[in-house]
Structure formats: structure tokens, C-alpha cells
Design an enzyme around this catalytic site. Structure first.
Site, short mmCIF file in Angstrom:
data_model
loop_
_atom_site.label_atom_id
_atom_site.label_comp_id
_atom_site.label_asym_id
_atom_site.label_seq_id
_atom_site.Cartn_x
_atom_site.Cartn_y
_atom_site.Cartn_z
N SER A 290 0.83 -1.21 0.00
CA SER A 290 0.00 0.00 0.00
C SER A 290 0.86 1.25 0.00
CB SER A 290 -0.89 0.00 1.24
OG SER A 290 -0.09 0.28 2.37
N LYS A 291 0.19 2.36 -0.21
CA LYS A 291 0.88 3.65 -0.20
C LYS A 291 1.58 3.85 1.15
CE LYS A 291 -0.81 8.34 0.07
NZ LYS A 291 0.41 8.85 0.66
N ARG A 292 0.90 3.36 2.21
CA ARG A 292 1.50 3.54 3.54
C ARG A 292 2.84 2.81 3.70
NH1 ARG A 292 -1.67 2.09 8.27
NH2 ARG A 292 -3.52 1.75 7.02
N ASP B 254 5.36 5.07 2.24
CA ASP B 254 5.65 6.20 3.12
C ASP B 254 6.53 5.74 4.28
OD1 ASP B 254 4.06 7.67 1.49
OD2 ASP B 254 2.29 7.62 2.81
#
Ligand code: GLU
Length: 514
Positions: A265-267, A270
């Protein structure tokens, strides 16, 4: 050998930036189409107008073209089946839903959101989950539970309604998946999905199947998250009377987090500092920017190579594939069933391999661009020499810019620790001596310089560390960097001597703490 004329499509919804998983789906479609001499279509699935995100469609097209994935038909390319944007095809779908209403495989449902909510609550109270299906449709306000006259009155009064698929009872639905084999589902498990919304727009399921049929799609290659929808899609082909034209399905494995469990995921990006999007994406509402592979310095060919191997294996040890080689080697039966673990370090390795293959001109042009963005202007000759010196040491061109920054600009500060703790008391005088020696050197290349310095150190019995360390500090500002003689050659005689001159007063004044 493929007998039919292969036609595949990539069908993104412009609800946000394209995740790298989406790019991989597009890539596999592209490879499959090119391998079989078929066509690939880009269809924009934008019927869910509420979820549209400004700039997402343009982002998708730009990302795909950056990755080198081209289309034969699409919004920009045009083609025999245009338009390729579903919002421009809305007039088409009604006919198909009418056909299903007529043959009894779809029905009108007039339940208001409040009525449905009540049912949900009632089910919740009994610790059950409400699903609009074979078992519950009799509790609802739909055309299956009313007379023809009643239905006509509601329709004439334009009472808001949706159209739902009528899932048959007690049937086994079989999805033949080219990656997973036969996937069998009992129809009773499926819900009566909405096909057409109250605003007259089709839902994803209807529009997707009708368009695949009309666009003569032969293979639906898409992410695993769509596997649960596939039984409904198979049923829709039957209900629409076009089961003979049903495409083959291939559901691609998920791309997993680096830890190996759960979808990437994008998380995760990050958290670990790696991009999960092909290009930078600026959220139009929050203004938040998510990193992209392009802006992080990835070479598109490297990006494509690493994506191709996330879920597909060539069957041998080879890892480096050009697009053409991928086209030749790709096959769906080498796509793995299991999810593919994302490996950010390996991605860097891929970039490194492609960086080494770049021509000198390409490398120099990229470096020049990065430096000029930083306001640094360097001669072509120095850029060339720097690139050849650093090419094997870095994974990205921007790393050349940062690691070799001292080449372009003489240090203003010197590593304090080295200056105060590691430089010996005799360092200033040794530096002065080596300056004299270097000044006498007429041939300014790494080999001659090394020989001159080595001979001098041997004859004067000076241990290398005593002089090389302060010399490196003078030229680089720290103990980093490649071979010192290569650095001197790169810097030129004039610059090397001027850096020593600049450093001498600093080292003379340094308070040593050893
Ligand atoms: N519009 C769907 C998506 O956003 C397409 C799924 C499919 O390929 O059928 O991914």
C-alpha cells in the site's frame, strides 16, 4: 499457438493515481498482446462519477507512456470501437439491461437507502450480515414481489429505482482462469448486484462486461482483487446471450508488502521511503505529494523490468530483460499464483544495471539537468569524466550529482572529526611538500600521479595514511569518494593545487584533540 485474434484491454478507473500494481496489469496485457500479434486497448472506466479525481486520467496516460506501454486503441488513439471512455458510452448500456429485464435475469428494485439501512440493522441485531440476494430479495421492494400493474405505476411515476441482476438459485458458476485453473462458486453465495443505478448510469459490472463484449476482448487480464467479481461476469455473459464470446480470464497475483503479508500500500511506501506510484502524484485536495519512480530517478526500462518479474518468472535465472525480450519470453502460464513480495532494494539493483547500460551522452545529459536545477554549471568534459568514474558506484544519476558534488564545487567546510582527531601534527607540512611535488608533475593523469606520490612516500618513508587522509580532506572535504588519484585527474592540476592552498590555513589552525 493462439488461434484467435488476441484483443486485451487495460481498464483503469480514474479515481486516483495508478498504483504500480496497475502499471503491472497494463504491462502484462501489453506483453501478451504484443507477443501474440494482437491489440491492446485503453478503456477509461469512469461511470462512478462520484469517485472521479481531477487529474487522474491524465496521470494514468502519462505514467503508461513513460513506462513505454503503448496502446492500439483508446481515448487518445481512437479506434473502431470508440468512444473508449465509459462516460461517453452511457447510451449503449440501457439496451443490454433491457434485454436482461426481458429475459428475467434482471429486475427493478425500488428500495430506498433508508429501507435498506433498516434491513441491515435488523440483520445486525441477529448477528447476521444483510446481503441483497436469493434469500432476502423477497423481503425487499422490487419487481419480483409486485404485480405488473404496480410496477408500471411506479415506473410511470418515475419512482427512483435501480436494476439488479437476478442471481439464479443453486447453480455452480465456473470461472476458467488461465492462472488459477477452474474457480467454482455456488451461485447462492453471490448477491444481486446493482447493474444500473438510479441515475441511469451503469455500474462497473455491467459496463465492464458489455464493453468487453462489444470491444471483442478475448482475454481479461486483471488484478486478483477482481476475482470475486468474475463469477458474476461469467453469469452476465450467459444472461446477455453472448456466452460464446466470453473472454478468457487471468487474475494476476497481488504485489505484497516487503514483509511478505498483505497487499502493498501507499502507507508501506511512506513508511519505508520507496515509491508505490510510477510518477509523482499531488493530491488535488490535500496537496500532499506522493513519490513516483520517475522523479526518484528510475530509468523507465529498469522500472518495467522489475515490474515484469513481480509475479512472472521466465523459468531460468535471467533477470535482465528489455521490453522486446519480455515480449518474446512472456507467457501467462509462468505467472505465479502466489503474491509477489515487493523488494525495494532489488528495485535499486535493477536501476543500477540499467544505469550502467546508459550511453555516456544520456548519462551526461541527465546529470547536467540535475545540476543545472541546482544552479551548478559544469563543463561537458568534467561531466563526462565524473560519469565514467561514478557509473559503477551508484544506482541513480542523482547519486552522482550528490556524491560527486565536491567535484563541481570546492568544499567550504571540512569534516570536523577528521580535521581535529585524525590529522597528524605533521599533516600541514606534509601537505606543503606534496603540493610542491604535484606542482612539478607535468603529466596529470591518475597513473602518473600515483607513481610520483608512491615513489615520494617510499623515498621519504612516509606512511600513506599520514598524507592521503589530509589530502583527501583538502580535495573532498570528507573521507568519502573514489580513488584519490582519479579525483585529482578529474579536478585538474590547477583545481587540485588551489584546493590544497585553500585548506592549508584551515589545517594549520585546527586544534587537534588526539
Ligand atoms: N475499472 C476496473 C479497475 O479500476 C477494471 C477492472 C477490470 O479490469 O475488469 O481496475
Amino acid at each position: 499457438m493462439m488461434t484467435k485474434n488476441v484483443r486485451v484491454r487495460f481498464a483503469p478507473s480514474p479515481t486516483g493515481p495508478l498504483h504500480i500494481g496497475g502499471v503491472r496489469t497494463a504491462l502484462y496485457n501489453y506483453l501478451f498482446a504484443r507477443k501474440h500479434g494482437g491489440s491492446i486497448i485503453l478503456r477509461i472506466e469512469d461511470t462512478d462519477q462520484k469517485r472521479l479525481v481531477e487529474g487522474a486520467e491524465a496521470y494514468i496516460t502519462e505514467a503508461l507512456s513513460w513506462a513505454g506501454i503503448s496502446f492500439d486503441e483508446g481515448v487518445r488513439e481512437g479506434g473502431a470501437h470508440k468512444p473508449y471512455k465509459q462516460s461517453e458510452r452511457c447510451h449503449i448500456y440501457r439496451k443490454y439491461v433491457d434485454l436482461m429485464l426481458e429475459n428475467g435475469t434482471a429486475y427493478y428494485a425500488f428500495d430506498t437507502p433508508e429501507e435498506l439501512e433498516k434491513l441491515r440493522e435488523a440483520f445486525n441485531k441477529e448477528k447476521k450480515v444483510f446481503q441483497y440476494d436469493i434469500n432476502t430479495r423477497s423481503l425487499c421492494r422490487n419487481s419480483l414481489n409486485m404485480s405488473e400493474a404496480e410496477l408500471q405505476t411506479l415506473l410511470e411515476k418515475k419512482v427512483p429505482h435501480v436494476i439488479r441482476v437476478k442471481i439464479p438459485e443453486n447453480k455452480e458458476v465456473v470461472v476458467n482462469d488461465l492462472i488459477r485453473g477452474q474457480v467454482k462458486v455456488k451461485s447462492d453465495m453471490l448477491d444481486d448486484k446493482v447493474l444500473m443505478k438510479a441515475d441511469g448510469l451503469p455500474t462497473y459490472h455491467l459496463a465492464n462486461v458489455v464493453d468487453d463484449y462489444l470491444m471483442k476482448i478475448t482475454h481479461v487480464i486483471r488484478g486478483e482483487e477482481w476475482l470475486p467479481s468474475a463469477p458474476l461476469h461469467v453469469l452476465l455473459y450467459h444472461f446477455l446471450g453472448c456466452a460464446d464470446s466470453m473472454p478468457e480470464f487471468a487474475h494476476l497475483p497481488l504485489i505484497l508488502k516487503p514483509e511478505g503479508h498483505g497487499k502493498l500500500s501507499k502507507r508501506d511506501g511512506d513508511k519505508h521511503g520507496f515509491p508505490v506510484f510510477p510518477l509523482n502524484w499531488k493530491d488535488p485536495l490535500s496537496g500532499e505529494v506522493s513519490a513516483g519512480y520517475r522523479e526518484s530517478g528510475y530509468i523507465p526500462e529498469a522500472f518495467v523490468n522489475m515490474l515484469a518479474l513481480l509475479g512472472w518468472n521466465p523459468g531460468d535465472e535471467n533477470e535482465i530483460f528489455s521490453m522486446q525480450e519480455l515480449i518474446e519470453s512472456f507467457s501467462l502460464d509462468r505467472v505465479n499464483k502466489a503474491g509477489a513480495k515487493f523488494n525495494p532494494e532489488k528495485n535499486k539493483w535493477f536501476n543500477q544495471q540499467y544505469l550502467r547500460k546508459l550511453s555516456e551522452e544520456e548519462l551526461v545529459a541527465d546529470l547536467k539537468k540535475i545540476l543545472s536545477d541546482k544552479g551548478v554549471d559544469v563543463s561537458e568534459d568534467v561531466l563526462k569524466k565524473t560519469c565514467s568514474l561514478y557509473k559503477e558506484r551508484v544506482s541513480f544519476v542523482h547519486e552522482i550529482a550528490s556524491e560527486a558534488f565536491f567535484v563541481f564545487k570546492a568544499p567550504d567546510v571540512y569534516d570536523e572529526k577528521v580535521l581535529h582527531k585524525k590529522c597528524k601534527p605533521e599533516a600541514p607540512s606534509l601537505l606543503e611538500s606534496i603540493r610542491l611535488l604535484l606542482n612539478q608533475n607535468t603529466s596529470w593523469d591518475a597513473v602518473s600521479l600515483k607513481k610520483a606520490v608512491d615513489d615520494w612516500m617510499t623515498s621519504e618513508q612516509i606512511p600513506a595514511g599520514k598524507i592521503m587522509l589530509p589530502l583527501r580532506l583538502a580535495l573532498v572535504g570528507s573521507l568519502k569518494g573514489p580513488d584519490l588519484f582519479d579525483i585529482m585527474e578529474l579536478l585538474s592540476k590547477e583545481e587540485t593545487l588551489s584546493r590544497i592552498d585553500k585548506f592549508l590555513p584551515v589545517i594549520k589552525q585546527a586544534k587537534r584533540t588526539d
